[in-house]
Motif scaffolding. Structure first.
Motif, PDB file in Angstrom:
ATOM      1  N   TRP A 256       0.342   2.780  -1.619  1.00 19.02           N
ATOM      2  CA  TRP A 256      -0.917   3.131  -0.845  1.00 19.02           C
ATOM      3  C   TRP A 256      -1.790   3.973  -1.596  1.00 19.02           C
ATOM      4  N   ASP A 260      -5.541   2.608  -3.338  1.00 20.94           N
ATOM      5  CA  ASP A 260      -6.662   3.623  -2.926  1.00 20.94           C
ATOM      6  C   ASP A 260      -7.414   4.027  -4.340  1.00 20.94           C
ATOM      7  N   HIS A 358      -2.777  10.008   5.914  1.00 26.22           N
ATOM      8  CA  HIS A 358      -2.240   8.828   5.223  1.00 26.22           C
ATOM      9  C   HIS A 358      -2.938   7.646   5.678  1.00 26.22           C
ATOM     10  N   VAL A 361      -7.678   5.526   5.144  1.00 27.84           N
ATOM     11  CA  VAL A 361      -7.952   5.284   3.902  1.00 27.84           C
ATOM     12  C   VAL A 361      -9.682   4.908   3.803  1.00 27.84           C
TER      13      VAL A 361
END
Length: 435
Positions: A256, A260, A358, A361
């Motif tokens: 992740w 990002d 988390h 985003v």
């Protein structure tokens, strides 16, 4: 072994802060060619109006037009673009617009006043701008999100007329951009772009009325034109490359975080993607994910150059240190990729937008979370804010002095005016005093 795709830094190194400052440093290089071209375009449009805009549109966008009326899109075409979208796209655009509108309605300022004991009334009057120009990149680029983020707060503020300009090279129109103009209630749309469009909005032409403020992104020519017309009209900002800073620890998801970082890096080779992390093992995992996932990305060349040029994976001693570094960086976007992210929000003083946890985003913020995606870059979050409804409202002071109030305030003003050597100021105040 292949060279690393992104630099690794250690915040404990004695030269770390100097290295960090060098990494953050960005100044758009002066380009004499751009300066000269923009200067000439502004001069020509200011002098001859429509004729210059038409000529530059023929030259740069390869459109053979004879009159400005041919470059204005009727509202029926905007509505047709919205109706012509597939159900999924139309619904996504509607949901995003509704969320952005709901958020910005909470920012709307209201007039206020208060009355002092002697009857003096003081206050502030909030007034929307009369007319705003919105620049939207066109052609193959598709930025309906820019339309939403700029047009909606202007409309929420009560702007009287919103004029959008969007280039259509060789007649290529983007239906998503036109649909976004329809759904946000843009009043007029002209298919012009570049510095000539900025000039037309700033100075006015025979067809395009002068606006009070110009907002929206553009290329180097557009940015330079906005910089030059500031003062004649207001502008939102002269933005630099996009930025993301991620603060993480071992609680994160390496894939992740890597993606990002990619999401910012794919904007531009000059975009900046930085990770601050307390766990060396997690940094290793993110580095591995970068190398593994990069070949799968359609814009991998841009991402790779961005990460290599301006990206970094930085090992920090603690989350306290990470927050201190984050405040020094003052990033456009800050992700707190932590299980206990909420506990650290108050430690951040300087950031355009903070994404907490988390699941928050940054890409959601670009499109549909609700807050504006037009954010301060190049460390300007130290002193500036996201674009908002307040950027399309003016504040006017209201001063209603009672006769009793003038007796007290007149004496105060007289003393201060004499102290500054401004005798007419003093006499003006003294004339209201009762003998």
């Amino acid at each position: 072994m292949a060279p690393p795709s992104i630099r690794r830094l250690d915040a404990r190194a004695p030269d770390f802060l100097a290295t960090l400052d060098a990494l953050l440093a960005f100044e758009a290089e002066a380009d004499d060619r751009i300066d000269a071209a923009v200067s000439e375009i502004l001069r020509a449009v200011r002098s001859t109006g429509d004729a210059a805009v038409i000529e530059y549109t023929r030259r740069f966008d390869h459109l053979e037009v004879g009159a400005m009326v041919e470059l204005e899109l009727p509202k029926s075409e905007l509505k047709a673009a919205l109706a012509g979208l597939g159900l999924e796209q139309r619904e996504a655009l509607r949901i995003a617009a509704d969320r952005v509108r709901e958020y910005h309605e909470r920012q709307k300022g209201e007039s206020w006043e208060y009355t002092e004991a002697d009857g003096t009334r003081l206050g502030q009057k909030i007034t929307p701008l009369d007319r705003v120009g919105l620049y939207v990149p066109g052609g193959r680029a598709s930025y309906p999100s820019s339309v939403l983020m700029n047009a909606i707060p202007a409309k929420v503020a009560g702007v009287g007329e919103l004029i959008m300009v969007v280039p259509t090279p060789r007649g290529e129109k983007n239906p998503l951009v036109l649909a976004a103009a329809a759904i946000t209630g843009v009043d007029r749309v002209f298919t012009i772009g570049g510095a000539q469009a900025v000039a037309a909005l700033a100075y006015g032409t025979q067809t395009i009325p002068q606006v009070d403020k110009i907002v929206g992104p553009g290329n180097a020519y557009v940015a330079e034109a906005k910089r030059r017309v500031f003062g004649t009209v207001g502008i939102d900002m002269v933005a630099g490359p996009s930025e993301v800073l991620i603060i993480s620890d071992a609680s994160g998801h390496a894939d992740w975080v890597a993606m990002d970082l990619f999401a910012q890096a794919e904007h531009d080779e000059l975009a900046q993607s930085i990770l601050l992390c307390t766990d060396a093992g997690f940094i290793d995992a993110v580095s591995e994910a970068i190398d593994r996932l990069l070949p799968t990305m359609p814009r991998r060349d841009t991402i790779a150059k961005s990460l290599a040029n301006r990206g970094a994976l930085i090992h920090v001693d603690s989350l306290e240190q990470a927050c201190a570094i984050a405040n020094r960086i003052a990033p456009e976007h800050l992700e707190l990729a932590l299980d206990d992210a909420e506990d650290w929000v108050d430690r951040i003083r300087h950031a355009g937008a903070i994404f907490v946890g988390h699941w928050a985003v940054e890409a959601l913020g670009d499109y549909c979370a609700g807050p504006n995606h037009v954010l301060p870059t190049m460390r300007s979050a130290r002193f500036s804010s996201p674009l908002g409804t307040y950027d399309f409202q003016k504040r006017t002071s209201i001063v209603h002095i009672s006769e009793a109030g003038a007796q007290h305030l007149g004496k105060v003003a007289s003393v201060l005016a004499h102290g500054e050597g401004l005798q007419a100021h003093a006499r003006s105040a003294e004339m209201r005093l009762k003998v």
